[in-house]
Design an enzyme around this catalytic site. Sequence first.
Site, PDB file in Angstrom:
ATOM      1  CD  GLU A  37      49.097  32.036  42.445  1.00 22.69           C
ATOM      2  OE1 GLU A  37      48.368  33.017  42.253  1.00 22.69           O
ATOM      3  OE2 GLU A  37      49.644  31.828  43.547  1.00 22.69           O
ATOM      4  CG  ASP A 224      42.479  40.666  38.552  1.00 22.20           C
ATOM      5  OD1 ASP A 224      43.046  39.629  38.962  1.00 22.20           O
ATOM      6  OD2 ASP A 224      42.415  41.711  39.223  1.00 22.20           O
TER       7      ASP A 224
HETATM    8  N1  ADE Z   1      45.362  38.380  42.854  1.00 22.64           N
HETATM    9  C1  ADE Z   1      44.993  38.370  41.563  1.00 22.64           C
HETATM   10  N2  ADE Z   1      44.196  39.422  41.291  1.00 22.64           N
HETATM   11  C2  ADE Z   1      44.069  40.123  42.446  1.00 22.64           C
HETATM   12  C3  ADE Z   1      43.379  41.297  42.815  1.00 22.64           C
HETATM   13  N3  ADE Z   1      42.657  41.982  41.943  1.00 22.64           N
HETATM   14  N4  ADE Z   1      43.480  41.706  44.088  1.00 22.64           N
HETATM   15  C4  ADE Z   1      44.212  41.020  44.983  1.00 22.64           C
HETATM   16  N5  ADE Z   1      44.868  39.905  44.704  1.00 22.64           N
HETATM   17  C5  ADE Z   1      44.808  39.459  43.442  1.00 22.64           C
END
Ligand code: ADE
Length: 266
Positions: A37, A224
């Site tokens: 990132e 996600d």
């Molecule tokens: N960073 C990216 N996806 C995440 C998730 N599902 N839970 C916590 N941190 C994250």
Amino acid sequence: MTLPQDIPSSAEDYMDSQTHSNRPISSILIIIAMQTEALPLVEKFQLSEDHNSVFPKEVPWVRYHGMYKDLQINLIWPGKDSALGVDSVGTISASLVTYASIQALQPDLIINAGTAGGFKAKGASIGDVFLVSECAFHDRRIPIPVFDLYGVGLKQALKTPNLLAGLDLKVGKLSTGDSLDMSVQDEASIIANDATVKDMEGAAVAYVADMFKVPAIFVKAVTDIVDGEKPTAEEFLQNLATVSAALDEAVTQVIHFISGKCIHEL
Ligand code: ADE
């Protein structure tokens, strides 16, 4: 000239003086947990790695710094875990680097940028970038009156109506915990927090920023869908690189917007 009567007498007065200051923001601290990132931003702003660290020699934290117009940029990445060689994600590293960076660098504004899980039921899609309105924890359950609120640790982000109007970002609440996955208990707390995005650092950064009354904003890009069909870890890794590019584009726009402005103009 600073007269004795202008020196703020408490942290709250200090925050107030910052928020209402007519001095343009001169120093920003960007905290980013993952190298994937962070590096595109390092390149974009041609930041240099600090080899004479402002941090103790034992820590893996990396500082990149440089100027963009009149803005001093410090980007801190907590580095790789010294034993395991993976990014030092999560709330412990996030709070430590935030504390040490505030002490060493005295920023006018903190930007915590990173990826997050999103909830489609709350309107999140892959690649969306959110400006966070408030942060809370979802894995600090202490079912005793008042300790329960301490555990949730709700903190407001700096209100930035002009930044929001100027940029094409979504707004949502962030819930933070130390796990990538989500237990049934976490889910109940995230729903109670009314969160649209879920990460592993934001509320920890907010806790320390609030302690020292440094205004903080949170830019989170969705890798996600937590309430979707795909396994979280798989979907996260699949989308990390492309979503990091979207995140970096958004942070770049935020930095351009901030340049030359006072805190109260954001
Ligand atoms: N960073 C990216 N996806 C995440 C998730 N599902 N839970 C916590 N941190 C994250």
